[in-house]
Structures are given as structure tokens and as C-alpha cells.
Design a protein around this motif. Sequence first.
Motif, mmCIF file in Angstrom:
data_model
loop_
_atom_site.group_PDB
_atom_site.id
_atom_site.type_symbol
_atom_site.label_atom_id
_atom_site.label_comp_id
_atom_site.label_asym_id
_atom_site.label_seq_id
_atom_site.Cartn_x
_atom_site.Cartn_y
_atom_site.Cartn_z
ATOM 1 N N PRO A 113 41.116 40.029 50.116
ATOM 2 C CA PRO A 113 40.830 38.744 49.255
ATOM 3 C C PRO A 113 40.091 39.167 48.027
ATOM 4 O O PRO A 113 39.635 40.215 47.738
ATOM 5 C CB PRO A 113 40.017 37.757 50.114
ATOM 6 C CG PRO A 113 39.969 38.199 51.498
ATOM 7 C CD PRO A 113 40.310 39.924 51.366
ATOM 8 N N SER A 114 40.605 38.141 46.802
ATOM 9 C CA SER A 114 40.080 38.612 45.588
ATOM 10 C C SER A 114 38.516 38.732 45.534
ATOM 11 O O SER A 114 38.044 39.767 44.541
ATOM 12 C CB SER A 114 40.553 37.333 44.690
ATOM 13 O OG SER A 114 39.695 36.093 45.054
ATOM 14 N N PHE A 139 45.159 40.128 42.469
ATOM 15 C CA PHE A 139 45.439 39.229 43.687
ATOM 16 C C PHE A 139 46.734 38.285 43.236
ATOM 17 O O PHE A 139 47.412 37.856 44.097
ATOM 18 C CB PHE A 139 44.300 38.299 43.890
ATOM 19 C CG PHE A 139 44.510 37.552 45.173
ATOM 20 C CD1 PHE A 139 44.559 38.402 46.353
ATOM 21 C CD2 PHE A 139 44.612 36.151 45.266
ATOM 22 C CE1 PHE A 139 44.512 37.446 47.605
ATOM 23 C CE2 PHE A 139 44.811 35.386 46.597
ATOM 24 C CZ PHE A 139 44.637 36.290 47.671
ATOM 25 N N ALA A 201 38.526 30.654 41.615
ATOM 26 C CA ALA A 201 38.092 31.964 41.854
ATOM 27 C C ALA A 201 37.003 32.484 40.829
ATOM 28 O O ALA A 201 35.985 33.149 41.335
ATOM 29 C CB ALA A 201 39.445 33.025 41.891
#
Length: 270
Positions: A113-114, A139, A201
Motif C-alpha cells: 500500500p501507498s 502507487f 492519501a
Amino acid sequence: MPFQLILGALLTSFFVIAVLVSFVWTPHDVTVLTIADKLQPPSDKYWLGTDHFGRDLFSMLMVGARTSIAVAIVAVGIGMGIGVPLGLMAAANKGSLLDEVIMRGNDLIFAFPSLVIAILITAVFGPSALNAILAIGIFNIPVFARVSRGAALSIWTLDYILAARTFGKGRVRISAEHILPNIANLLIVQGTIQFSLGILAEAGLSYVGLGAQPPTPSWGRMLADAQTMIYTKPMLAILPGMAIVFMVLGLNLMGDGLRDLLDPRIRRER
């Protein structure tokens, strides 16, 4: 024109205008700490009040929007600029070693994951907005690669592509002249979706201290600073939280509206 596109464009435009205005004017300097004015309620001087350092919340929301949008734009640009050519190359060489290498590389990036990628980058280079951009951008690469490959594969089977190959056009030229223009609408819609995810994000990375660093305001950083005062001063968390909600909502509505506007199958059904 779809209603959700209009509403999404209005919400997004509001924040874009706030960002543009913040470059030339904000009610107060967000880098100046005025401890004597900390936790002030809304007033003529401070339109939305102040935080625990005496900084104007309205000004911080304006500059924080600049940070969040800039990170998301660059990150989506990285993802699209690298992912789309990779996806087109994979589709043009379907079943080859190159196709396998590209797609398995995408699977490898998807496995992290980021946030994990950001932690790895931060461990080497330290926390900053630039590292958040790199993490989110990396990502986004497999996302655009998969979308462009899947869309391109359906076009490679069409008759006019076969005719172009018959006339001697190479795979690269066909991808640039025929495939890319025909999947551009899909990439635009995906870009708006990834842009909204980039906002989320960036806020998440800033919240855990891996994004923009003080004194640069960020919506996620504002949420992190407000968490210890959620019961005594809830507006410190509500304001940046609502800014994130409405920004992401606007972008998602724009994405849905663009899909309805650009998708020929939906237009035919209407």
C-alpha cells in the motif's frame, strides 16, 4: 450535461479558486504564531477562529488546499505519465515476456500500500511533501497501467487496427495514433478518481506525519493537531475534515459525470 458533473465541477472549482487566491492573498500569514490569540472563536478578525498556535483557520484551509491539490496533481501525473505508456506497451505485446514483466511488476507494487511505500521512502529520505508525492505516484502507476492495457486490448482486435498494421504501421505508432485517442476518455475519468484518492492519501500521510511538514499547512496535519482537542474545540477537526469530504465528493461526482458524458454506450441508452 449530467447533474453530478455540474455539481462536482462547482465543488471542485470552489477549492481550485481558493488555491489560486491563496497564492496572492490570505487573511493572515499561516507561518506566524500568535499565541495570545490561540483558540479564538470566529470573529471579524478571524473568520473561522484560530488554532492552538493562534493561526487563522480560514487561511490554513486555503493554503492546506494548495498542498493537498498540488500533491495529488503531481502524483496523478506521475502515475499517468508512466503507467499509461507501460499499459500500452503491454497491450501491444500481449502474451510476450515484456507483457509479463510489466504486469507482474504492477502486481508487486499493488502488494505494498501507498502508506507502506511512504514509510520506506521516509526511512531513507525523511518525511516531506515530496516523499508523499513519490509514494502516491508510485502507487498510481499500476492503476493506470492496468486500465490502459485493458482498454487497449479491446481496441487491438478491431478491423481498422488490422488495416493499419496491413499498411505497415508499427505497434508504437498504432498505439500513439489510434489506441491512445480512443481510450483518452477512460483515462480522464480514471484520472479524476485517482485525483480524489490522492487527496485522501495525502491527508492520511500527513496525518501520520509522513507528508507535508510544519510550517506548511495540510488538511491531514490539521486533523492530527486537532485530535487532542476534539472534545474541547471540535471545529479544529471538523473544518479540515469537511474540506476533505467536499473536495473528494466533488471529484467523485465529476468522475461519474464525465463517465456518463463520454461513454458512448450510456449516451446511446439515453
